[in-house]
Design a protein around this motif. Structure first.
Motif: not given
Length: 219
Positions: A14, A17, A64, A67-70, A73, A76, A79-81
């Motif tokens: 984070q 990121n 899960n 990776n965030n779904n850019l 979103h 964002k 990457y997720k935290d």
């Protein structure tokens, strides 16, 4: 490898990121992820033993993507935290999951149905209309209330759902659009040697709640 290293990796991610940092630390990421997958499979094996209705799942399928779904979103981070994993899932989706969320900002165990599609939501409401007192008894149990809090998605209806009276004895439940609970964790709890046993105790406490909902959407 241990949970301390998992949290340290997430904290470092984070602060950095970006795809470039992840590419440089790919081996470290896979080491943490593979260790956690193995831990999930150990937990999965224990849950199979205590619940005849439990649906076993491979750790790699439970965890899960980080990776965030850019596409949906774009604002964002890349990457997720957190690492998220859903256990006890069947293929038709008609079963509330048992979800473990371990992150830099929050960690928790949750279960049930979060914003279910209309077909499932209608089935849950029909069950509550038929025998809501059973569901109310489950969530009013002292041990349950001491373990969980209802997930508030902020999207509950202001009035009665279509087909139900605003004077219905279980109107507060019928207005809900999410039927899920969560058990908040601290990083200190996660890093204790008995964390797996803690997860098992939470799972056992959640069984009546999830069983009621799972029956509601399959009958």
């Amino acid at each position: 490898m241990n949970f301390q290293q998992l949290f340290t990796f997430l904290e470092d991610l984070q602060r950095n990121n970006s795809k470039e940092w992840m590419d440089e630390n790919r081996k470290r990421y896979h080491a943490v992820r593979d260790w956690y997958i193995n831990w999930l499979e150990e937990l999965d094996a224990q849950l199979v033993k205590i619940d005849d209705d439990y649906v076993s799942i491979e750790g790699r399928k439970a965890i899960n993507r980080i990776n965030n779904n850019l596409m949906f979103h774009p604002d964002k981070p890349v990457y997720k935290d957190h690492f998220g994993a859903g256990l006890d899932l069947n293929e038709n989706g008609k079963q509330g999951d048992f979800y473990i969320h371990l992150g830099t900002e929050e960690s928790f165990i949750a279960g049930g149905f979060y914003k279910p599609k209309k077909e499932l939501l209608d089935s849950i409401r029909d069950a509550i209309d038929y025998n809501g007192e059973e569901f109310q008894k489950i969530i009013d149990t002292k041990s349950f209330r001491n373990t969980f809090e209802l997930v508030d998605d902020g999207d509950s209806l202001k009035t009665a759902p279509k087909g139900f009276s605003k004077d219905h004895e279980h109107i507060d439940l019928l207005r809900l659009k999410t039927f899920a609970v969560q058990h908040v964790l601290t990083q200190k709890q996660v890093m204790q040697e008995d964390f797996m046993q803690h997860c098992i105790r939470v799972y056992k406490e959640m069984i009546p709640f999830r069983a009621y909902l799972n029956k509601a959407v399959t009958v």
